[in-house]
Design a protein around this motif. Structure first.
Motif, PDB file in Angstrom:
ATOM      1  N   GLU A 213      -1.371 -16.538  12.364  1.00 27.20           N
ATOM      2  CA  GLU A 213      -1.051 -16.804  10.948  1.00 27.20           C
ATOM      3  C   GLU A 213      -2.118 -16.186  10.032  1.00 27.20           C
ATOM      4  O   GLU A 213      -1.812 -15.612   8.993  1.00 27.20           O
ATOM      5  N   ASP A 216      -1.577 -12.513  10.004  1.00 23.40           N
ATOM      6  CA  ASP A 216      -0.394 -12.182   9.190  1.00 23.40           C
ATOM      7  C   ASP A 216      -0.769 -12.150   7.713  1.00 23.40           C
ATOM      8  O   ASP A 216      -0.355 -11.273   6.963  1.00 23.40           O
ATOM      9  N   GLN A 217      -1.564 -13.131   7.310  1.00 19.51           N
ATOM     10  CA  GLN A 217      -1.994 -13.176   5.898  1.00 19.51           C
ATOM     11  C   GLN A 217      -2.862 -11.970   5.550  1.00 19.51           C
ATOM     12  O   GLN A 217      -2.772 -11.420   4.453  1.00 19.51           O
ATOM     13  N   ARG A 219      -2.673  -9.046   6.925  1.00 16.66           N
ATOM     14  CA  ARG A 219      -1.790  -7.869   6.855  1.00 16.66           C
ATOM     15  C   ARG A 219      -1.019  -7.851   5.533  1.00 16.66           C
ATOM     16  O   ARG A 219      -0.897  -6.829   4.878  1.00 16.66           O
ATOM     17  N   GLU A 220      -0.506  -9.023   5.177  1.00 15.88           N
ATOM     18  CA  GLU A 220       0.246  -9.118   3.911  1.00 15.88           C
ATOM     19  C   GLU A 220      -0.632  -8.748   2.724  1.00 15.88           C
ATOM     20  O   GLU A 220      -0.207  -8.052   1.807  1.00 15.88           O
ATOM     21  N   ALA A 221      -1.862  -9.231   2.752  1.00 17.22           N
ATOM     22  CA  ALA A 221      -2.773  -8.949   1.628  1.00 17.22           C
ATOM     23  C   ALA A 221      -3.079  -7.457   1.544  1.00 17.22           C
ATOM     24  O   ALA A 221      -3.141  -6.889   0.448  1.00 17.22           O
ATOM     25  N   ARG A 222      -3.257  -6.833   2.701  1.00 17.84           N
ATOM     26  CA  ARG A 222      -3.517  -5.379   2.687  1.00 17.84           C
ATOM     27  C   ARG A 222      -2.330  -4.623   2.090  1.00 17.84           C
ATOM     28  O   ARG A 222      -2.499  -3.710   1.285  1.00 17.84           O
ATOM     29  N   ALA A 223      -1.137  -5.052   2.482  1.00 18.86           N
ATOM     30  CA  ALA A 223       0.067  -4.379   1.965  1.00 18.86           C
ATOM     31  C   ALA A 223       0.156  -4.577   0.450  1.00 18.86           C
ATOM     32  O   ALA A 223       0.476  -3.658  -0.312  1.00 18.86           O
ATOM     33  N   LYS A 224      -0.186  -5.784   0.013  1.00 20.38           N
ATOM     34  CA  LYS A 224      -0.148  -6.090  -1.420  1.00 20.38           C
ATOM     35  C   LYS A 224      -1.155  -5.225  -2.175  1.00 20.38           C
ATOM     36  O   LYS A 224      -0.881  -4.733  -3.269  1.00 20.38           O
ATOM     37  N   LYS A 227       0.191  -1.707  -2.542  1.00 18.89           N
ATOM     38  CA  LYS A 227       1.273  -1.624  -3.518  1.00 18.89           C
ATOM     39  C   LYS A 227       0.760  -1.813  -4.948  1.00 18.89           C
ATOM     40  O   LYS A 227       1.126  -1.083  -5.863  1.00 18.89           O
TER      41      LYS A 227
END
Lengths: 307, 118
Positions: A213, A216-217, A219-224, A227
């Motif tokens: 988890e 995952d967070q 990874r999500e933050a990197r993608a954010k 973007k």
């Protein structure tokens, strides 16, 4: 970049680090420097007696005293003023945060530079990790960025080129990003390091989140970040993005140290309450107190950035 | 072959003093009066150790160190900070040692020998 720098100073040792950075920046960016000192607070109402902040003495305020303090300030910064001619010195009477904010507003200051806590060895542990109320009030309400130099070691860089932008993905962070980008793109060899910390400081988060988890967070933050920020860095390639997990202020200070940053830029969340009461967010406050480089604090009032 | 030390300091008196001190102790010495010259010299003739001032015209010591550590061939060269500024031990946290001016020459030589494992 920085045309009008306001050095808000007590003209004591506690502000020497801030002065060093202010004049260094001014020399690099050919800025005008306003050395501004609030000499005392009226003892009451319209009293002519003031308590001098440098000496702690109660003195009658008149033009002579003001002129004398102005000369004292000029003498204190004699060397810097000699090497940076575009400097003026002003003193005022009143509550420091109000007078500094008023001066900055009236004189179209685009950067306020301040020192942090004093070096008083008798400071309690509590005070050593708390930003002073003047600093808190100014960083919360200023209409321009505020650069704080709390530790002596934060003033040893001699310029800006490695910039850490710390984000919590708030709207205020977007303003900070624009400012970080503006500085980075205006300097030839600048590096921009964009950083987010996934907060797992709460014992519940630390224990209840599985490593999957947490990752995952991350990874999500990197993608954010890609973007939200990288997409705006067209043509500027000397950047990095990193997301770590931990206690945010600790991670930001560690990250800045690892990157050997000479500037941290962050926003804090200010709410619509009295400027006299508001405190800084704890992460911002702790980064200011602990960083080994100057910290620029940006609040939601910093509309000048968009001009 | 003697070990090489690079002295980076803008004060010519300090440079002269350190140069004599190190040469008297059998080291070869190069010196630079600012960060950029120091980097150029380090690139041309990589030293075994660098002594670094903090406050210099142009880039200060920490920026010199950052640039040095971004060069693969130079990043592991040990650096001794020698400065008169207060709190100088926090300026370059990965420095091998920090000395405050005025310093004891025997202490400096001992630190140099320890770092160079002599």
């Amino acid at each position: 970049m920085f045309k009008n720098i306001l050095l808000a100073t007590s003209a004591t040792k506690a502000c020497d680090h801030a002065a060093r950075v202010a004049f260094e920046l001014a020399a690099r960016f050919q800025s005008h420097v306003a050395v501004f000192h609030v000499l005392g607070v009226p003892s009451r109402g319209f009293s002519q007696m003031i308590v001098d902040v440098r000496t702690g003495e109660s003195v009658p305020l008149d033009d002579d005293y003001k002129a004398w303090v102005t000369e004292e300030i000029k003498t204190y910064y004699e060397n810097q003023i000699k090497s940076h001619k575009d400097t003026e010195t002003n003193v005022a009477v009143g509550f420091p945060h109000r007078e500094i904010l008023r001066y900055a507003r009236d004189n179209k200051t685009d950067l306020i530079v301040m020192g942090g806590s004093t070096e008083d060895p008798d400071l309690s542990g509590y005070k050593k990790i708390m930003a002073g109320t003047t600093l808190q009030r100014i960083t919360k309400s200023a209409q321009c960025p505020v650069l704080i130099v709390n530790r002596p070691a934060a003033s040893f860089w001699g310029g800006i080129s490695s910039i850490v932008f710390g984000t919590d993905f708030s709207k205020a962070s977007d303003v900070s990003f624009q400012y970080a980008k503006k500085i980075a793109t205006s300097i030839d060899d600048a590096e921009l390091h964009m950083f987010h910390s996934v907060d797992i400081s709460s014992p519940h988060a630390g224990l209840s989140l599985s490593q999957e988890e947490i990752e995952d967070q991350l990874r999500e933050a990197r993608a954010k970040m890609r973007k939200r920020y990288v997409s705006q860095l067209k043509g500027f390639n000397n950047y990095s993005i990193d997301v770590w997990e931990g206690l945010p202020y600790v991670e930001i200070v560690k990250y800045a140290r690892e990157k050997q940053a000479d500037l941290i830029i962050m926003s804090h969340q200010a709410r619509d309450v009295s400027p006299d009461k508001e405190r800084l967010g704890s992460n911002m406050e702790q980064v200011i107190m602990r960083a080994t480089c100057p910290v620029i604090s940006i609040n939601k009032h910093t509309s000048a950035l968009n001009n | 072959m003697s070990k090489k030390i690079l002295v980076v300091d803008d004060d010519p008196n300090i440079v002269d003093y350190l140069t004599s001190l190190f040469e008297d102790n059998g080291y070869t010495v190069n010196s630079a009066s600012d960060a950029q010259k120091g980097l150029d010299l380090a690139n041309d003739e990589p030293p075994d150790l660098i002594t670094l001032d903090l406050e210099m015209p142009g880039d200060w010591g920490p920026r010199f160190y950052r640039k040095l550590t971004q060069i693969d061939t130079l990043k592991n060269i040990p650096v001794i900070v020698i400065s008169g500024l207060s709190s100088n031990q926090y300026a370059i946290q990965k420095a091998a040692a920090t000395l405050t001016k005025p310093f004891d020459k025997d202490e400096l030589i001992k630190i140099v020998k320890d770092i160079l494992m002599e």
